[in-house]
Design a protein around this motif. Structure first.
Motif, PDB file in Angstrom:
ATOM      1  N   LYS A 150       0.864  11.318  -3.206  1.00 13.13           N
ATOM      2  CA  LYS A 150       0.305  10.905  -1.915  1.00 13.13           C
ATOM      3  C   LYS A 150      -0.733   9.791  -2.087  1.00 13.13           C
ATOM      4  CE  LYS A 150       2.794  13.481   0.735  1.00 13.13           C
ATOM      5  NZ  LYS A 150       3.813  12.880   1.625  1.00 13.13           N
ATOM      6  N   ALA A 151      -1.482   9.817  -3.189  1.00 11.11           N
ATOM      7  CA  ALA A 151      -2.387   8.699  -3.482  1.00 11.11           C
ATOM      8  C   ALA A 151      -1.584   7.419  -3.690  1.00 11.11           C
ATOM      9  CB  ALA A 151      -3.239   9.013  -4.710  1.00 11.11           C
ATOM     10  N   ALA A 152      -0.446   7.537  -4.377  1.00 14.16           N
ATOM     11  CA  ALA A 152       0.414   6.371  -4.593  1.00 14.16           C
ATOM     12  C   ALA A 152       1.034   5.892  -3.286  1.00 14.16           C
ATOM     13  CB  ALA A 152       1.511   6.712  -5.601  1.00 14.16           C
ATOM     14  N   LEU A 153       1.434   6.825  -2.432  1.00 11.30           N
ATOM     15  CA  LEU A 153       1.970   6.453  -1.124  1.00 11.30           C
ATOM     16  C   LEU A 153       0.929   5.691  -0.310  1.00 11.30           C
ATOM     17  CD1 LEU A 153       4.147   6.639   1.124  1.00 11.30           C
ATOM     18  CD2 LEU A 153       3.127   8.833   1.757  1.00 11.30           C
ATOM     19  N   ASN A 154      -0.313   6.154  -0.360  1.00 13.76           N
ATOM     20  CA  ASN A 154      -1.384   5.464   0.354  1.00 13.76           C
ATOM     21  C   ASN A 154      -1.530   4.019  -0.129  1.00 13.76           C
ATOM     22  OD1 ASN A 154      -1.859   7.867   1.662  1.00 13.76           O
ATOM     23  ND2 ASN A 154      -3.767   8.334   0.578  1.00 13.76           N
ATOM     24  N   MET A 155      -1.439   3.810  -1.438  1.00 15.38           N
ATOM     25  CA  MET A 155      -1.537   2.459  -1.982  1.00 15.38           C
ATOM     26  C   MET A 155      -0.365   1.594  -1.530  1.00 15.38           C
ATOM     27  SD  MET A 155      -2.905   0.018  -3.638  1.00 15.38           S
ATOM     28  CE  MET A 155      -4.232   0.592  -4.718  1.00 15.38           C
ATOM     29  N   ALA A 156       0.834   2.171  -1.534  1.00 17.41           N
ATOM     30  CA  ALA A 156       2.005   1.415  -1.077  1.00 17.41           C
ATOM     31  C   ALA A 156       1.839   0.990   0.377  1.00 17.41           C
ATOM     32  CB  ALA A 156       3.262   2.258  -1.253  1.00 17.41           C
ATOM     33  N   MET A 157       1.374   1.924   1.212  1.00 16.24           N
ATOM     34  CA  MET A 157       1.146   1.611   2.621  1.00 16.24           C
ATOM     35  C   MET A 157       0.114   0.505   2.784  1.00 16.24           C
ATOM     36  SD  MET A 157      -1.281   2.005   5.210  1.00 16.24           S
ATOM     37  CE  MET A 157      -2.412   3.159   4.435  1.00 16.24           C
ATOM     38  N   LYS A 158      -1.025   0.664   2.089  1.00 26.30           N
ATOM     39  CA  LYS A 158      -2.111  -0.310   2.221  1.00 26.30           C
ATOM     40  C   LYS A 158      -1.669  -1.693   1.734  1.00 26.30           C
ATOM     41  CE  LYS A 158      -6.630  -1.075   2.926  1.00 26.30           C
ATOM     42  NZ  LYS A 158      -7.311  -0.848   4.203  1.00 26.30           N
ATOM     43  N   SER A 159      -0.926  -1.739   0.645  1.00 27.78           N
ATOM     44  CA  SER A 159      -0.439  -3.017   0.113  1.00 27.78           C
ATOM     45  C   SER A 159       0.474  -3.721   1.102  1.00 27.78           C
ATOM     46  CB  SER A 159       0.309  -2.788  -1.203  1.00 27.78           C
ATOM     47  OG  SER A 159      -0.522  -2.200  -2.171  1.00 27.78           O
ATOM     48  N   ALA A 160       1.304  -2.952   1.795  1.00 27.30           N
ATOM     49  CA  ALA A 160       2.285  -3.543   2.714  1.00 27.30           C
ATOM     50  C   ALA A 160       1.638  -4.225   3.907  1.00 27.30           C
ATOM     51  CB  ALA A 160       3.259  -2.475   3.179  1.00 27.30           C
ATOM     52  N   THR A 161       0.405  -3.850   4.230  1.00 29.23           N
ATOM     53  CA  THR A 161      -0.242  -4.467   5.394  1.00 29.23           C
ATOM     54  C   THR A 161      -0.403  -5.977   5.222  1.00 29.23           C
ATOM     55  OG1 THR A 161      -2.504  -4.131   4.541  1.00 29.23           O
ATOM     56  CG2 THR A 161      -1.544  -2.359   5.853  1.00 29.23           C
ATOM     57  N   VAL A 162      -0.510  -6.413   3.984  1.00 26.31           N
ATOM     58  CA  VAL A 162      -0.701  -7.850   3.718  1.00 26.31           C
ATOM     59  C   VAL A 162       0.540  -8.650   4.096  1.00 26.31           C
ATOM     60  CG1 VAL A 162      -1.197  -9.550   1.929  1.00 26.31           C
ATOM     61  CG2 VAL A 162      -2.296  -7.296   1.838  1.00 26.31           C
ATOM     62  N   ASP A 163       1.713  -8.061   3.870  1.00 24.94           N
ATOM     63  CA  ASP A 163       2.963  -8.786   4.093  1.00 24.94           C
ATOM     64  C   ASP A 163       3.517  -8.636   5.505  1.00 24.94           C
ATOM     65  OD1 ASP A 163       3.309  -9.839   1.411  1.00 24.94           O
ATOM     66  OD2 ASP A 163       3.693  -7.772   0.797  1.00 24.94           O
ATOM     67  N   TYR A 164       3.014  -7.672   6.254  1.00 23.02           N
ATOM     68  CA  TYR A 164       3.522  -7.434   7.609  1.00 23.02           C
ATOM     69  C   TYR A 164       2.355  -7.362   8.592  1.00 23.02           C
ATOM     70  CZ  TYR A 164       7.644  -6.193   4.884  1.00 23.02           C
ATOM     71  OH  TYR A 164       8.698  -6.214   4.000  1.00 23.02           O
ATOM     72  N   PRO A 165       1.681  -8.495   8.828  1.00 22.11           N
ATOM     73  CA  PRO A 165       0.455  -8.482   9.636  1.00 22.11           C
ATOM     74  C   PRO A 165       0.676  -8.200  11.122  1.00 22.11           C
ATOM     75  CG  PRO A 165       1.071 -10.735   9.093  1.00 22.11           C
ATOM     76  CD  PRO A 165       1.967  -9.852   8.294  1.00 22.11           C
ATOM     77  N   GLN A 166       1.909  -8.321  11.587  1.00 21.15           N
ATOM     78  CA  GLN A 166       2.165  -8.053  13.003  1.00 21.15           C
ATOM     79  C   GLN A 166       2.480  -6.586  13.279  1.00 21.15           C
ATOM     80  OE1 GLN A 166       1.515 -10.384  15.328  1.00 21.15           O
ATOM     81  NE2 GLN A 166       0.833 -11.483  13.494  1.00 21.15           N
ATOM     82  N   ALA A 167       2.496  -5.773  12.226  1.00 20.29           N
ATOM     83  CA  ALA A 167       2.670  -4.325  12.367  1.00 20.29           C
ATOM     84  C   ALA A 167       1.355  -3.632  12.024  1.00 20.29           C
ATOM     85  CB  ALA A 167       3.779  -3.820  11.456  1.00 20.29           C
ATOM     86  N   THR A 168       1.155  -2.453  12.570  1.00 21.60           N
ATOM     87  CA  THR A 168      -0.033  -1.661  12.281  1.00 21.60           C
ATOM     88  C   THR A 168       0.378  -0.473  11.415  1.00 21.60           C
ATOM     89  OG1 THR A 168      -1.049  -2.287  14.386  1.00 21.60           O
ATOM     90  CG2 THR A 168      -1.934  -0.337  13.271  1.00 21.60           C
ATOM     91  N   PHE A 169      -0.096  -0.452  10.184  1.00 18.62           N
ATOM     92  CA  PHE A 169       0.248   0.600   9.238  1.00 18.62           C
ATOM     93  C   PHE A 169      -0.853   1.661   9.197  1.00 18.62           C
ATOM     94  CE2 PHE A 169       2.996  -2.751   7.941  1.00 18.62           C
ATOM     95  CZ  PHE A 169       4.017  -2.215   7.168  1.00 18.62           C
ATOM     96  N   VAL A 170      -0.453   2.909   8.952  1.00 17.35           N
ATOM     97  CA  VAL A 170      -1.443   3.974   8.847  1.00 17.35           C
ATOM     98  C   VAL A 170      -0.899   5.101   7.971  1.00 17.35           C
ATOM     99  CG1 VAL A 170      -0.616   5.100  10.972  1.00 17.35           C
ATOM    100  CG2 VAL A 170      -2.958   5.536  10.166  1.00 17.35           C
ATOM    101  N   ALA A 171      -1.764   5.644   7.113  1.00 16.08           N
ATOM    102  CA  ALA A 171      -1.465   6.865   6.361  1.00 16.08           C
ATOM    103  C   ALA A 171      -2.052   8.029   7.147  1.00 16.08           C
ATOM    104  CB  ALA A 171      -2.081   6.802   4.970  1.00 16.08           C
ATOM    105  N   LEU A 172      -1.250   9.069   7.364  1.00 17.44           N
ATOM    106  CA  LEU A 172      -1.628  10.156   8.252  1.00 17.44           C
ATOM    107  C   LEU A 172      -1.694  11.491   7.517  1.00 17.44           C
ATOM    108  CD1 LEU A 172       0.817   9.105  11.087  1.00 17.44           C
ATOM    109  CD2 LEU A 172      -1.690   8.964  11.235  1.00 17.44           C
ATOM    110  N   ASP A 173      -2.816  12.163   7.649  1.00 14.55           N
ATOM    111  CA  ASP A 173      -2.973  13.508   7.096  1.00 14.55           C
ATOM    112  C   ASP A 173      -2.722  14.500   8.230  1.00 14.55           C
ATOM    113  OD1 ASP A 173      -3.748  15.919   5.983  1.00 14.55           O
ATOM    114  OD2 ASP A 173      -5.894  15.483   6.161  1.00 14.55           O
ATOM    115  N   PRO A 174      -1.616  15.261   8.158  1.00 11.41           N
ATOM    116  CA  PRO A 174      -1.308  16.190   9.256  1.00 11.41           C
ATOM    117  C   PRO A 174      -2.116  17.468   9.236  1.00 11.41           C
ATOM    118  CG  PRO A 174       0.337  16.409   7.537  1.00 11.41           C
ATOM    119  CD  PRO A 174      -0.586  15.286   7.111  1.00 11.41           C
TER     120      PRO A 174
END
Length: 222
Positions: A150-174
């Motif tokens: 899950k720490a790695a997933l968070n990094m993947a999500m955060k990294s992707a924000t740079v390449d897709y600035p017109q989308a809003t990314f979020v990691a969610l803790d249910p």
């Protein structure tokens, strides 16, 4: 009518996302692996797509099945826990590979396929993470392979924000949820968890992209 894609919707949290979004009059695409799960999603009114995030050939078919769609919301729910062992027990390669492949590699292979569709709608892309993925808040090594995934997933999500600035990314803790994974002792129902997550998602704007939030909208430490 807004459009959503729920990846990993066969049961639990993913299935509840489908149910609530359909009730709110969304067009919903939802993925599952088994024919029974696909039939259940169709019965909910979703457009069911067969997908196994651990199989590249299955992932390759997702793009053409969604060709031309603009996604106001996509949520990567697919995930497994694996061994409950902590740092006193060596992880097996089999357990490590299974958990990391599903929780991390699956998401990293999905992002280039789905994020452009989310950007086209200037939509939101959520990833079901966990408070167990927080390095800053760790209190136990319990389930350490899952924690690492899950720490790695968070990094993947955060990294992707740079390449897709017109989308809003979020990691969610249910939260700790009463599902097959969470067990019947969990204090939070699936309905409570998903209701909270949808409220968090609804309140996001582009300035929040890359956030790590709980279902109560708490900012979690990385």
């Amino acid at each position: 009518m807004p459009t959503a894609l729920i990846i990993g919707a066969s049961r639990g949290i993913g299935h509840e996302f489908v149910r609530k979004l359909k009730a709110a009059n969304w067009k919903v695409f939802a993925t599952a692996r088994s024919d029974d799960a696909l039939a259940a999603l169709q019965a909910c009114g979703a457009e069911a797509l067969k997908l196994d995030v651990t199989k590249p050939e299955s992932l390759a078919g997702l793009g053409w099945q969604l060709d031309g769609e603009k996604l106001d919301l996509a949520i990567y729910v697919a995930g497994v826990f694996g061994s409950r062992d902590g740092a006193t027990v060596s992880s097996t390669q089999q357990d490590f590979d299974h958990v990391m492949h599903t929780n991390v590699l699956g998401a990293m292979q999905i992002i280039p396929l789905v994020a452009p569709m989310v950007e086209a709608a200037q939509g939101k892309f959520g990833f079901l993470s966990s408070g167990m993925g927080s390095i800053g808040e760790v209190e136990s090594s319990y389930g350490w392979v899952y924690r690492a995934s899950k720490a790695a997933l968070n990094m993947a999500m955060k990294s992707a924000t740079v390449d897709y600035p017109q989308a809003t990314f979020v990691a969610l803790d249910p939260g700790w949820v009463r599902t097959d994974m969470g067990g019947q002792s969990a204090p939070t129902t699936v309905e409570e968890s998903v209701s909270g997550l949808l409220q968090v998602i609804a309140g996001l704007d582009k300035s929040d992209s890359g956030a790590y939030r709980s279902r109560t909208n708490r900012h979690l430490a990385w």
